[in-house]
Motif scaffolding. Structure first.
Motif, PDB file in Angstrom:
ATOM      1  N   VAL A  59       0.836  -1.201   0.000  1.00 33.34           N
ATOM      2  CA  VAL A  59       0.000   0.000   0.000  1.00 33.34           C
ATOM      3  C   VAL A  59       0.871   1.252   0.000  1.00 33.34           C
ATOM      4  CG1 VAL A  59      -1.724   1.310   1.304  1.00 33.34           C
ATOM      5  CG2 VAL A  59      -1.845  -1.191   1.239  1.00 33.34           C
ATOM      6  N   THR A  60       0.484   2.223  -0.814  1.00 39.30           N
ATOM      7  CA  THR A  60       1.098   3.547  -0.761  1.00 39.30           C
ATOM      8  C   THR A  60      -0.014   4.570  -0.604  1.00 39.30           C
ATOM      9  OG1 THR A  60       2.812   2.795  -2.297  1.00 39.30           O
ATOM     10  CG2 THR A  60       2.687   5.155  -1.860  1.00 39.30           C
ATOM     11  N   GLY A  61       0.076   5.370   0.447  1.00 39.05           N
ATOM     12  CA  GLY A  61      -0.954   6.354   0.731  1.00 39.05           C
ATOM     13  C   GLY A  61      -0.518   7.753   0.352  1.00 39.05           C
ATOM     14  N   CYS A 111       1.153   6.818  -7.441  1.00 33.02           N
ATOM     15  CA  CYS A 111       0.429   6.123  -8.511  1.00 33.02           C
ATOM     16  C   CYS A 111       1.313   5.332  -9.463  1.00 33.02           C
ATOM     17  CB  CYS A 111      -0.375   7.135  -9.328  1.00 33.02           C
ATOM     18  SG  CYS A 111      -1.697   7.939  -8.409  1.00 33.02           S
ATOM     19  N   LYS A 112       2.606   5.565  -9.476  1.00 32.37           N
ATOM     20  CA  LYS A 112       3.444   5.084 -10.573  1.00 32.37           C
ATOM     21  C   LYS A 112       3.491   3.566 -10.703  1.00 32.37           C
ATOM     22  CE  LYS A 112       7.805   5.457  -7.967  1.00 32.37           C
ATOM     23  NZ  LYS A 112       9.122   6.143  -7.938  1.00 32.37           N
ATOM     24  N   ASN A 113       3.333   2.825  -9.603  1.00 32.13           N
ATOM     25  CA  ASN A 113       3.371   1.360  -9.673  1.00 32.13           C
ATOM     26  C   ASN A 113       2.035   0.718  -9.296  1.00 32.13           C
ATOM     27  OD1 ASN A 113       6.182   1.202 -10.365  1.00 32.13           O
ATOM     28  ND2 ASN A 113       6.670   1.673  -8.221  1.00 32.13           N
ATOM     29  N   ALA A 114       0.978   1.502  -9.270  1.00 28.34           N
ATOM     30  CA  ALA A 114      -0.304   1.014  -8.749  1.00 28.34           C
ATOM     31  C   ALA A 114      -1.010   0.072  -9.718  1.00 28.34           C
ATOM     32  CB  ALA A 114      -1.210   2.193  -8.416  1.00 28.34           C
ATOM     33  N   ASP A 115      -1.561  -1.004  -9.164  1.00 27.38           N
ATOM     34  CA  ASP A 115      -2.485  -1.873  -9.897  1.00 27.38           C
ATOM     35  C   ASP A 115      -3.923  -1.392  -9.706  1.00 27.38           C
ATOM     36  OD1 ASP A 115      -0.303  -3.525 -10.485  1.00 27.38           O
ATOM     37  OD2 ASP A 115      -0.627  -4.731  -8.683  1.00 27.38           O
ATOM     38  N   LEU A 138      -1.536   9.979 -14.666  1.00 31.11           N
ATOM     39  CA  LEU A 138      -0.389   9.506 -13.895  1.00 31.11           C
ATOM     40  C   LEU A 138      -0.305   7.990 -13.737  1.00 31.11           C
ATOM     41  CD1 LEU A 138      -0.483  12.132 -10.984  1.00 31.11           C
ATOM     42  CD2 LEU A 138       1.096  12.092 -12.929  1.00 31.11           C
ATOM     43  N   CYS A 139      -1.425   7.292 -13.827  1.00 32.72           N
ATOM     44  CA  CYS A 139      -1.437   5.866 -13.504  1.00 32.72           C
ATOM     45  C   CYS A 139      -0.966   5.006 -14.675  1.00 32.72           C
ATOM     46  CB  CYS A 139      -2.845   5.437 -13.097  1.00 32.72           C
ATOM     47  SG  CYS A 139      -3.373   6.134 -11.528  1.00 32.72           S
ATOM     48  N   PRO A 140      -0.391   3.839 -14.380  1.00 31.09           N
ATOM     49  CA  PRO A 140       0.005   2.911 -15.445  1.00 31.09           C
ATOM     50  C   PRO A 140      -1.189   2.490 -16.295  1.00 31.09           C
ATOM     51  CG  PRO A 140       0.914   2.240 -13.323  1.00 31.09           C
ATOM     52  CD  PRO A 140      -0.065   3.331 -13.038  1.00 31.09           C
ATOM     53  N   THR A 141      -0.905   1.999 -17.474  1.00 30.76           N
ATOM     54  CA  THR A 141      -1.959   1.621 -18.425  1.00 30.76           C
ATOM     55  C   THR A 141      -2.943   0.620 -17.838  1.00 30.76           C
ATOM     56  OG1 THR A 141      -0.436   1.986 -20.262  1.00 30.76           O
ATOM     57  CG2 THR A 141      -2.387   0.647 -20.712  1.00 30.76           C
ATOM     58  N   GLY A 142      -2.447  -0.341 -17.070  1.00 29.68           N
ATOM     59  CA  GLY A 142      -3.312  -1.400 -16.563  1.00 29.68           C
ATOM     60  C   GLY A 142      -3.910  -1.153 -15.201  1.00 29.68           C
TER      61      GLY A 142
END
Length: 327
Positions: A59-61, A111-115, A138-142
Motif C-alpha cells: 500500500v502507498t498512501g 500512482c506510478k506502480n499502482a495496480d 499519472l497511472c500505469p496503463t493497466g
C-alpha cells in the motif's frame, strides 16, 4: 492489462465485527491487484489502507502534508497495537503490516506502480473530477480506478477521463473497512467485464463480501435505504424530537446491532455526512433533502465526529478511530 496475473488459492481470513476469525474458507482467485494506492488518507482512507496491508497488499498512501501522513501512521499504529493486544496478530505479523504501508506527498510517486487506486477525497463532485483527471494521466496503463463514494455517480466523476480508462472504473461504498466484511460495489455504463472480475476478486481476497449494484443509481442499493434512515434521524434530532443516545439505544435493541445511526454518522464523519446530504439536495432540489442547519453549526464548531473527538457523542480517542465503537 499490464498487470502480472497469477492463479493461486487464497485462504480468506475474514473479519467479523470484533475479531479476525480463521474460518477455513478457500477461494480460487485470479490475483491481479498487489500494489494499491490510497488517495486520501483521512478517516476512511486510513482504514482502507490498513485493511489492504493486513491482507498482504503493498500500500502507498497519498497525503497532502506530512502532518496528514503522521496522523494516518498514528491511527495504524494504534490499530495494530489493539490487534496484538487482543491476540488477532502477533508482533511479527503487525510489523509486517506496518512495513507494507508507505506514504508520499507526491501523487505521481503514489500512482506510478499502482495496480489499483482507491480514491477517498471529500464527497464533492468537482474535487473527485479533478483527482480522476490527474489519475488518468499519472497511472500505469493497466491500473484500475475506484472511487469510495456514497452518493456520487462514477459517470459524473470520470467526465474528463479517457474512454480507455473509463472501462477500468468502478465505485465502492465502505461502511467500516476494519470491523465489517460488508461493502457495496457498483458498476457504471463503461465498466468492462474484466474490471468487474478483477474488482470482485480483489475485495474478496481482503475478506469482504461485496453487494453489487449492477446498474448505476445514486446511492447504490442498501446505501439508499441507509440514506433514508439517516435523513429521518437528522430531522428528528434537529427538530427536538429525540436525542442521539436515546435513539441509538432503541435502534440497537430493535435491530440487534452494536451501533446506532448517530454513532455511525460520527464514525463516518459529520463533514462527509453533510456533503452527502448536500449532494442529494442538489440532485432533487426538495427541501426535505436539505441537511439541517443544526448539523452545519456542529461542523462549524469543529465537532466532526470521531476524527475530532466530538460529534453527536463526545470523548472519542481521535487516534483509535472506530475502535471506540467496541467499548
Amino acid at each position: 492489462m499490464g498487470i502480472q496475473l497469477s492463479q493461486r488459492v487464497v485462504k480468506i481470513r475474514r473479519l467479523d465485527f470484533t475479531s479476525i476469525e480463521e474460518r477455513g474458507i478457500f477461494m480460487s482467485e485470479v490475483d491481479r491487484i498487489q500494489n494499491v494506492a490510497i488517495v486520501g488518507i483521512g478517516t476512511q482512507g486510513s482504514m482502507i489502507a490498513f485493511r489492504n496491508a493486513l491482507y498482504g497488499k503493498r500500500v502507498t498512501g497519498y497525503g497532502r502534508s506530512e502532518e496528514a501522513i503522521a496522523v494516518c501512521r498514528g491511527k495504524i499504529d494504534k490499530w495494530l497495537a489493539h490487534f496484538v493486544a487482543q491476540g488477532r496478530l502477533d508482533k511479527a505479523e503487525a510489523d509486517g503490516v506496518r512495513e507494507r504501508i508507505a506514504f508520499s506527498t507526491s501523487l505521481e510517486n503514489v500512482c506510478k506502480n499502482a495496480d489499483l487506486v482507491v480514491e477517498n477525497v471529500p464527497e464533492k463532485i468537482e474535487v473527485k473530477q479533478e483527482v480522476f483527471r490527474q489519475l488518468d494521466e499519472l497511472c500505469p496503463t493497466g491500473c484500475f480506478l475506484n472511487s469510495n463514494t456514497s452518493s456520487l455517480l462514477m459517470s459524473d466523476i470520470y467526465k474528463d477521463v479517457s474512454d480507455r480508462r473509463r472501462a477500468m472504473t468502478f465505485s465502492v461504498d465502505h461502511d467500516d473497512p476494519i470491523r465489517n466484511n460488508y461493502l457495496e460495489m457498483m458498476w457504471n455504463p463503461s465498466t468492462s467485464q474484466e474490471t468487474k472480475e478483477a474488482a470482485l476478486a480483489h475485495y474478496r481476497t481482503l475478506g469482504f463480501e461485496p453487494i453489487v449494484t449492477e446498474r448505476e443509481i445514486k446511492g447504490y442499493s442498501i446505501n439508499r435505504v441507509w440514506r433514508a434512515v439517516k435523513r429521518e434521524c437528522l430531522y428528528l434530532w434537529a427538530n427536538g424530537y429525540t436525542e442521539p443516545a436515546e435513539f441509538d439505544r432503541g435502534w440497537m435493541m430493535e435491530w440487534n446491532t452494536n451501533i446506532g445511526p448517530f454513532k455511525l454518522m460520527d464514525l463516518i464523519g459529520l463533514q462527509t455526512i453533510y456533503n452527502i446530504e448536500n449532494s442529494y439536495y442538489a440532485a432533487s432540489g426538495e427541501e426535505r433533502d436539505k441537511p439541517p442547519a443544526k448539523l452545519k453549526e456542529m461542523i462549524d464548531a469543529g465537532h466532526l465526529g470521531m476524527k475530532s473527538g466530538q460529534g453527536f457523542y463526545s470523548g472519542y480517542d481521535t487516534e483509535a478511530g472506530n475502535l471506540e465503537v467496541e467499548k
